[in-house]
Design an enzyme around this catalytic site. Structure first.
Site, mmCIF file in Angstrom:
data_model
loop_
_atom_site.group_PDB
_atom_site.id
_atom_site.type_symbol
_atom_site.label_atom_id
_atom_site.label_comp_id
_atom_site.label_asym_id
_atom_site.label_seq_id
_atom_site.Cartn_x
_atom_site.Cartn_y
_atom_site.Cartn_z
ATOM 1 N N CYS A 80 0.838 -1.198 0.000
ATOM 2 C CA CYS A 80 0.000 0.000 0.000
ATOM 3 C C CYS A 80 0.879 1.256 0.000
ATOM 4 C CB CYS A 80 -0.961 -0.084 1.184
ATOM 5 S SG CYS A 80 -2.375 0.984 1.000
ATOM 6 N N HIS A 171 -2.986 -5.710 0.524
ATOM 7 C CA HIS A 171 -2.438 -6.119 1.828
ATOM 8 C C HIS A 171 -2.340 -7.641 1.927
ATOM 9 C CE1 HIS A 171 -2.472 -2.156 3.751
ATOM 10 N NE2 HIS A 171 -3.493 -1.915 2.941
ATOM 11 N N GLU A 173 -0.862 -9.224 4.117
ATOM 12 C CA GLU A 173 -0.801 -9.617 5.523
ATOM 13 C C GLU A 173 -2.176 -9.907 6.113
ATOM 14 O OE1 GLU A 173 -0.401 -6.680 4.217
ATOM 15 O OE2 GLU A 173 -0.748 -4.999 5.579
#
Ligand code: XMP
Length: 606
Positions: A80, A171, A173
């Site tokens: 990002c 993202h 994660e």
């Protein structure tokens, strides 16, 4: 033994700490670093990951860190904001053009090692307003993204394999990026070549040691709600310090579920945790402190501070003032309260109110789970021998029903904004299976790592709940004053909605408690308790076409760590049952299902 380290540079994104946790799950040590850390710190890492941020890369916000880190002979991966910073440093361009929140399809291009073993199209998770519009020299576009109903988004993944620089607009994660873990594994184990020798046993060992050192000869006094976190915390403290040094305090704040305190006390008894168990019914004090308050953050602060007041009285009464306060705080509580240097305050969790922050700074608080997420706490609970039904209980927030009972002074929040939003909405819905309206109430959300306090859209008509969830991302993109999407379970809609004055009262609480009990019972009867991660029932003070005073919203979500969430679409039969029974409660003006992802909504409404 020295471990290989991945440095996670924390630009203040909501998920910075989550990146570190996901790296640790690969059994590699991850350390959070501030962007202004000395260059030697970055140079000592085997790889560097740049997090997202509430700042805007396109406006050069938060750009004063030492850029020499890009010249280090260490692989770098950015997500990002981090992705945009990499693009800018190497000569690309970032602009404030396209917004994307929630799921998107990533079309993988070429064969970069960052996507080794993945599909041609991957589901990824977005939360951003800036875009890399010009690719830097030496980089390849290795992924293009497409949000449902949106336009293609270029440079969603960029790579320079020779210099080992990678940028991902999404993202990896978060759990909702389906193969995010594989992308992280490709970077950490293959590209950075880290050794995987860091384990959870190691965490337990080190945490027990830390607790012994922190407490010295003192005891601990744990605020124990009976939820997963505080119960795991109680067992961990007992093991580390010995049960005689651990006192538990269960407070009935009057904001609990139906029959909850009674069940919690019985459960502690059953688990052998009743040796130093204390109980206070403080429901009247909480109610008095909340009287007349409507602002959600003020409610959260009051609830948190009342907890501390009750705790301090009890500690004095039991002659435990010397003990440290223990809490089962977990990481999302800290990060959403703006707990790292740059993170925005999404909402103040009850265990992070200013009074507690002061106690933490004075060294009077221990929080052994503060680095963990719910899924890790559950894993730890299992390892400590707690039974499945306890470890897998739905999370319940500390401020309890207090933040599921929305309050209002009865004024229309922003009439101009609503009229504009409704015009755009009508044009977006034209010709489709739904009609809809922006409601005159606001709730908390999170957009591109910043707090949002905006309006829900209510849809009704022929379309299904699944279809509502599909059109929702387009509404967030095109109607900026909206952060939530609901579907009317009666299918009827309304002509006029009016905000009604309402506060936290005993009567509203007991009605919400009944409604919540129906919903939880429905999930159990339909065998969905374990599939659905959490299911708040929320009362919103709204009158529809002159009827009722509370609009009921059911908010079932699928999640793993609460940092992101997807709506759980419940079976029609259950929704019909719940709609009927909830509509029959006195004063209820309507019933809706919340189909919002997080982002842009949060799980709770306040
Ligand atoms: P949101 O609403 O931010 O919530 O998506 C994420 C998770 O945290 C829970 N929650 C809290 N838990 N104290 C807590 O212990 C709080 O003040 C609090 N606020 C929200 C929420 O229920 C969800 O599981």
């Amino acid at each position: 033994m020295a471990h290989d380290v991945i440095g996670v540079v924390d630009f203040g994104g909501q998920y910075a700490h989550l990146i570190a946790t996901k790296v640790r799950r690969l059994h590699v040590l991850a350390e959070i670093l501030q962007p202004e850390a000395p260059l030697e710190k970055f140079a000592a890492c085997k790889g560097i990951i740049l997090s997202g941020s509430p700042a805007l890369s396109a406006n050069d916000e938060d750009s004063l860190y030492d850029k020499r880190l890009y010249e280090l002979p260490v692989p770098i991966l950015g997500f990002c904001f981090g992705h945009q910073e990499i693009a800018k440093y190497y000569g690309g361009k970032v602009e404030h053009t396209q917004r994307e929140y929630g799921p998107a399809a990533l079309h993988v291009r070429g064969s970069s090692p960052i996507f080794k073993g993945l599909q041609e199209v991957e589901t990824v998770w977005m939360s951003h307003g800036d875009t890399v519009t010009v690719l830097p020299a030496g980089f390849e576009e290795v992924g293009v993204s497409l949000a449902p109903g949106g336009e293609p988004h270029p440079n969603a993944a960029i790579a320079n394999d020779a210099s080992k620089r990678y940028g991902l607009q999404f993202h990896p994660e978060v759990d909702d990026t389906v193969h995010g873990e594989e992308m992280l594994r490709n970077f950490v184990l293959d590209i950075c070549r880290c050794r995987a020798d860091w384990t959870m046993d190691r965490f337990l060992e080190e945490e027990s040691q830390r607790l012994k050192e922190r407490t010295g000869r003192r005891g601990v006094f744990l605020l124990a709600s009976g939820g997963v976190d505080s119960t795991v915390c109680a067992v961990l403290l007992g093991k580390a310090l010995g049960p005689e040094r651990v006192h538990l305090l269960h407070i009935d704040n009057g904001l609990m579920r139906k029959g909850e305190s009674r069940k919690v006390l019985a459960e502690f008894e059953k688990r052998g945790l009743a040796r130093n168990l204390h109980f206070v019914d403080a429901s009247e004090s909480f109610l008095a402190a909340l009287a007349g308050v409507v602002d959600p953050e003020a409610k959260r602060r009051i609830i948190g501070e009342t907890f501390i007041g009750v705790f301090e009285n009890e500690a004095a009464r039991l002659d435990l003032s010397d003990s440290l306060l223990a809490q089962g705080t977990i990481y999302p509580d800290t990060i959403e309260t703006g707990g790292t240097k740059r993170a925005d305050v999404i909402k103040t969790h009850h265990n992070r109110v200013p009074l507690l922050q002061t106690m933490i700074e004075e060294g009077r608080v221990v929080e052994p789970l503060a680095e963990l997420y719910k899924v890790e706490v559950r894993e730890l609970g299992g390892a400590l021998g707690l039974p499945e039904e306890l470890v897998w209980r739905h999370p319940f927030p500390g401020p309890g029903l207090g933040i599921r009972l929305l309050c209002s002074d009865g004024s229309d929040p922003a009439p101009g904004k609503l009229a504009r939003g409704n015009r755009v909405l009508a044009s977006l819905l034209a010709g489709g299976p739904f009609r809809g309206a922006v409601l005159p109430v606001q709730s908390v959300g999170v957009k591109a790592d910043l707090r949002s306090y905006e309006h829900p859209v209510l849809l009704w008509g022929e379309g299904t709940c699944e279809e509502a969830a599909e059109v929702a991302p387009r509404l967030y993109q095109k109607v900026p004053e909206v952060n939530r999407c609901l579907i009317d379970l009666t299918g009827l809609g309304f002509s006029e909605a009016r905000s009604v004055a309402a506060t936290v009262t005993k009567e509203r609480l007991s009605l919400l408690r009944e409604a919540d009990a129906f919903v939880m019972d429905g999930l159990r009867r339909h065998g969905l308790y374990r599939t659905v991660w959490q299911c708040p029932t929320v009362f919103v003070p709204l009158e529809l076409d002159g009827r009722g005073r509370d609009f009921v919203v059911i908010r079932p979500v699928l999640s793993e760590r609460a940092m992101t969430a997807r709506p759980a679409i419940l079976p029609r039969a259950l929704l019909a049952e719940l709609c009927e029974v909830l509509l029959s409660l006195p004063g209820v003006s309507g019933v809706a299902l919340d189909v919002t992802t997080k982002p842009p909504g949060t799980i709770e409404w306040e």
